[in-house]
Write a protein that holds these residues in place. Structure first.
Motif, short mmCIF file in Angstrom:
data_model
loop_
_atom_site.label_atom_id
_atom_site.label_comp_id
_atom_site.label_asym_id
_atom_site.label_seq_id
_atom_site.Cartn_x
_atom_site.Cartn_y
_atom_site.Cartn_z
N GLY A 39 1.19 -1.05 -0.38
CA GLY A 39 0.26 0.09 -0.03
C GLY A 39 0.55 1.33 -0.02
N VAL A 40 1.63 1.41 0.64
CA VAL A 40 2.92 2.52 1.32
C VAL A 40 3.52 2.18 -0.53
N CYS A 41 4.14 1.38 -1.17
CA CYS A 41 3.80 1.38 -2.24
C CYS A 41 4.24 2.28 -3.56
N VAL A 42 2.47 1.61 -3.81
CA VAL A 42 1.11 2.14 -4.88
C VAL A 42 1.01 4.17 -4.03
N LEU A 43 1.15 4.24 -2.91
CA LEU A 43 0.93 5.51 -2.92
C LEU A 43 2.50 6.56 -3.12
N THR A 44 3.08 5.79 -2.46
CA THR A 44 4.49 6.23 -3.37
C THR A 44 4.40 6.84 -5.29
N ASP A 45 4.33 5.61 -5.43
CA ASP A 45 4.12 5.63 -7.07
C ASP A 45 3.09 6.12 -7.68
N LEU A 46 1.73 6.34 -6.83
CA LEU A 46 1.08 7.53 -7.29
C LEU A 46 1.29 9.23 -6.92
N THR A 47 2.07 9.17 -5.63
CA THR A 47 2.50 10.76 -5.52
C THR A 47 3.28 10.85 -6.51
N SER A 48 4.57 9.98 -6.73
CA SER A 48 5.22 10.43 -7.73
C SER A 48 5.25 10.68 -9.54
N LEU A 49 3.65 10.04 -9.73
CA LEU A 49 3.22 9.81 -11.09
C LEU A 49 2.24 11.53 -11.38
N LEU A 50 2.02 11.58 -9.83
CA LEU A 50 0.92 12.89 -10.13
C LEU A 50 1.44 14.39 -9.97
N MET A 51 2.31 13.99 -8.84
CA MET A 51 2.99 15.27 -8.43
C MET A 51 5.15 15.88 -9.75
N LYS A 52 4.83 14.72 -10.81
CA LYS A 52 5.96 14.82 -11.75
C LYS A 52 6.36 16.07 -11.81
N ASP A 53 5.51 17.03 -12.76
CA ASP A 53 5.95 17.65 -13.32
C ASP A 53 5.90 19.35 -12.16
N THR A 54 5.13 19.28 -11.34
CA THR A 54 4.00 20.01 -10.76
C THR A 54 5.60 19.85 -8.69
N MET A 55 6.46 19.51 -8.90
CA MET A 55 7.22 19.44 -7.50
C MET A 55 7.27 20.30 -6.63
N CYS A 56 7.06 20.99 -5.64
CA CYS A 56 8.15 22.41 -5.33
C CYS A 56 8.66 21.50 -4.20
N GLN A 57 9.60 22.38 -3.60
CA GLN A 57 10.79 21.43 -1.99
C GLN A 57 9.34 21.34 -1.09
N GLU A 58 8.83 21.48 -1.19
CA GLU A 58 7.93 20.93 0.30
C GLU A 58 7.45 19.57 0.28
N GLN A 59 6.89 19.25 -1.71
CA GLN A 59 6.49 18.34 -2.31
C GLN A 59 7.24 16.98 -1.78
N GLU A 60 7.90 17.72 -2.70
CA GLU A 60 9.60 16.62 -2.68
C GLU A 60 10.21 16.62 -1.69
N ARG A 61 10.05 16.89 0.15
CA ARG A 61 10.68 16.71 0.68
C ARG A 61 10.07 15.08 1.52
N GLN A 62 7.86 15.62 1.37
CA GLN A 62 7.42 14.86 1.08
C GLN A 62 7.52 13.31 0.98
N ARG A 63 7.93 13.36 -0.28
CA ARG A 63 7.88 12.16 -1.36
C ARG A 63 9.41 11.87 -0.20
#
Length: 141
Positions: A67-91
């Motif tokens: 479940g954590v793997c799927v969540l990590t993959d989804l966040t990487s896909l959905l936030m691929k182009d619009t990732m700010c510094q805070e989102q990158e830290r959360q990822r």
């Protein structure tokens, strides 16, 4: 001399099959857990219920890990182009949680659940008949 055409595979192309595989594994773990909980076993009615069995705990740990793997993959896909510094830290925190779950819980418990019955079978069929009382005459001094 000309260099032959080489296909460059980016990491985005390599992630798609693993993401689909992780979702399929997660769904299969959920279906196994639902099936396991629907079966009436007398041992589930005693103290501890199904949580006293290491195989059930392993199923839950593996389901949480995937479940954590799927969540990590989804966040990487959905936030691929619009990732700010805070989102990158959360990822990165989510990736750290995924790696920690694998190293501390999912792999050791999974190996323990798979290897223990094998050693039990080996001892009962191979090692036990050759103990000190039942050894061949060559070793019986």
């Amino acid at each position: 001399m000309s260099i032959p055409y080489r296909l460059d595979i980016t990491t985005d192309m390599a992630l798609i099959p693993s993401q689909i595989l992780r979702v399929a594994i997660l769904l299969s773990y959920f279906s196994i857990l639902c099936n396991y909980k629907s079966i009436e076993i007398p041992a589930h009615q005693t103290y501890g219920g199904s949580w006293k069995f290491l195989t059930f705990i392993n199923l839950v740990i593996q389901a949480v890990f995937f479940g954590v793997c799927v969540l990590t993959d989804l966040t990487s896909l959905l936030m691929k182009d619009t990732m700010c510094q805070e989102q990158e830290r959360q990822r990165r925190k989510l990736i750290g949680l995924r790696d920690w779950l694998m190293a501390v819980l999912a792999f050791p418990v999974g190996v323990r659940v798979d290897i223990s019955p094998t050693f039990g079978w080996f001892y009962s069929t191979v090692a036990k008949p050759w103990n000190a009382y039942n050894s061949p005459p060559l070793h019986n001094n």
